[in-house]
Design a protein around this motif. Structure first.
Motif, mmCIF file in Angstrom:
data_model
loop_
_atom_site.group_PDB
_atom_site.id
_atom_site.type_symbol
_atom_site.label_atom_id
_atom_site.label_comp_id
_atom_site.label_asym_id
_atom_site.label_seq_id
_atom_site.Cartn_x
_atom_site.Cartn_y
_atom_site.Cartn_z
ATOM 1 N N ASP A 144 0.772 10.298 -2.693
ATOM 2 C CA ASP A 144 -0.343 10.096 -1.712
ATOM 3 C C ASP A 144 0.497 10.531 -0.362
ATOM 4 O O ASP A 144 1.714 10.212 -0.144
ATOM 5 C CB ASP A 144 -1.257 8.994 -1.546
ATOM 6 N N ARG A 179 0.823 -1.313 0.162
ATOM 7 C CA ARG A 179 0.043 0.080 0.094
ATOM 8 C C ARG A 179 0.730 1.302 -0.076
ATOM 9 O O ARG A 179 0.667 2.131 -0.638
ATOM 10 C CB ARG A 179 -0.924 0.024 1.293
ATOM 11 N N HIS A 180 1.740 1.213 0.820
ATOM 12 C CA HIS A 180 2.661 2.340 0.803
ATOM 13 C C HIS A 180 3.486 2.739 -0.328
ATOM 14 O O HIS A 180 3.588 3.790 -0.797
ATOM 15 C CB HIS A 180 3.895 2.153 2.132
ATOM 16 N N ALA A 198 0.935 4.175 -3.109
ATOM 17 C CA ALA A 198 0.813 5.385 -2.334
ATOM 18 C C ALA A 198 2.097 6.457 -2.893
ATOM 19 O O ALA A 198 1.867 7.461 -3.282
ATOM 20 C CB ALA A 198 0.459 5.676 -0.933
ATOM 21 N N ILE A 212 0.426 8.991 3.348
ATOM 22 C CA ILE A 212 0.163 7.853 4.135
ATOM 23 C C ILE A 212 0.570 8.009 5.494
ATOM 24 O O ILE A 212 1.512 8.439 6.016
ATOM 25 C CB ILE A 212 0.860 6.381 3.690
#
Length: 79
Positions: A66, A57-58, A61, A68
């Motif tokens: 993004d 996910r990191h 992102a 996080i």
């Protein structure tokens, strides 16, 4: 490595080493929920699958620029 004997969980100290974090900051990340964990008796364990999902996910992102958990992940651009 034989998949039958692959580790399914890591200790907080093992995750700290894997991520290059201090012991204290890793325990804090577990405490606030940034690193998923489970408690078995007095031991805190981090499932390998949850750690991999967090890193995936990191990574996604970071590629999207993004933010996080309050960590800005923008890429620098060189001209």
């Amino acid at each position: 490595m034989d998949t039958e004997h692959e580790r399914l969980v890591f200790s907080v100290l093992e995750v700290a080493k894997l991520l290059g974090l201090s012991r204290a900051s890793t325990y804090e990340a577990v405490r606030i929920g940034s690193i998923p964990s489970l408690k078995v008796g007095r031991r805190i364990l981090i499932p390998k699958s949850a750690l991999q999902e967090l890193l995936d996910r990191h990574s996604v992102a970071a590629n999207a620029g993004d933010d996080i958990h309050g960590i800005h992940t923008s890429k620098s651009t060189a001209s």
